[in-house]
Design a protein around this motif. Sequence first.
Motif, short mmCIF file in Angstrom:
data_model
loop_
_atom_site.label_atom_id
_atom_site.label_comp_id
_atom_site.label_asym_id
_atom_site.label_seq_id
_atom_site.Cartn_x
_atom_site.Cartn_y
_atom_site.Cartn_z
N VAL A 40 0.87 -1.18 0.00
CA VAL A 40 0.00 0.00 0.00
C VAL A 40 0.90 1.22 0.00
O VAL A 40 1.80 1.33 0.82
N ASN A 41 0.65 2.14 -0.93
CA ASN A 41 1.40 3.37 -1.01
C ASN A 41 0.41 4.52 -1.18
O ASN A 41 -0.46 4.46 -2.04
N VAL A 42 0.51 5.52 -0.33
CA VAL A 42 -0.37 6.69 -0.40
C VAL A 42 0.50 7.93 -0.46
O VAL A 42 1.38 8.12 0.38
N ILE A 51 -3.39 6.71 -4.43
CA ILE A 51 -3.39 5.49 -3.63
C ILE A 51 -3.09 4.31 -4.54
O ILE A 51 -3.76 4.12 -5.56
N ARG A 106 -1.08 9.13 6.05
CA ARG A 106 -0.97 7.96 6.92
C ARG A 106 -2.34 7.47 7.39
O ARG A 106 -2.53 6.28 7.61
N LYS A 109 -3.67 5.49 4.45
CA LYS A 109 -2.95 4.22 4.39
C LYS A 109 -3.48 3.26 5.46
O LYS A 109 -3.72 2.09 5.20
N LYS A 113 -5.26 -0.36 4.86
CA LYS A 113 -4.73 -1.56 5.52
C LYS A 113 -5.83 -2.25 6.33
O LYS A 113 -5.95 -3.47 6.31
#
Length: 126
Positions: A40-42, A51, A106, A109, A113
């Motif tokens: 996961v990358n935001v 995202i 964050r 993210k 998650k």
Amino acid sequence: MADGGSEMGSRERKKAAASSSMNHEKPTEFDASTSSSAVVNVESLVRGFLINVYLEKNSPGLLVRILQAFEKLGLEVLDANVSCSDCFQLQAVGEENEDTKIVKPRVVKRAVKQAIKEWSESNGQT
């Protein structure tokens, strides 16, 4: 918005910013279940986020969970590319609604998650 051209220009600037910054931040890896891991990358954009989500296998129902997480945060999806055939890949540009408090990357993210974790648990993959 009275001027559709300026709105579209804004979206295109966001996409350009997203494309140029995609490789600048290392994605965060975590175990979504015992049998697979997700990436996961935001990244922050001018007014929203880029995202990226990747899971090694096909994940029926996961897209719905992630979109529900966006909705809870008050993010509107402006553009998305999704592949669910052999693996799950999502790249989305989300923008904060006008009524939404400013959300940090964050937080987005963490919400994604959590959505993956809940999806994994509900599908007996833990």
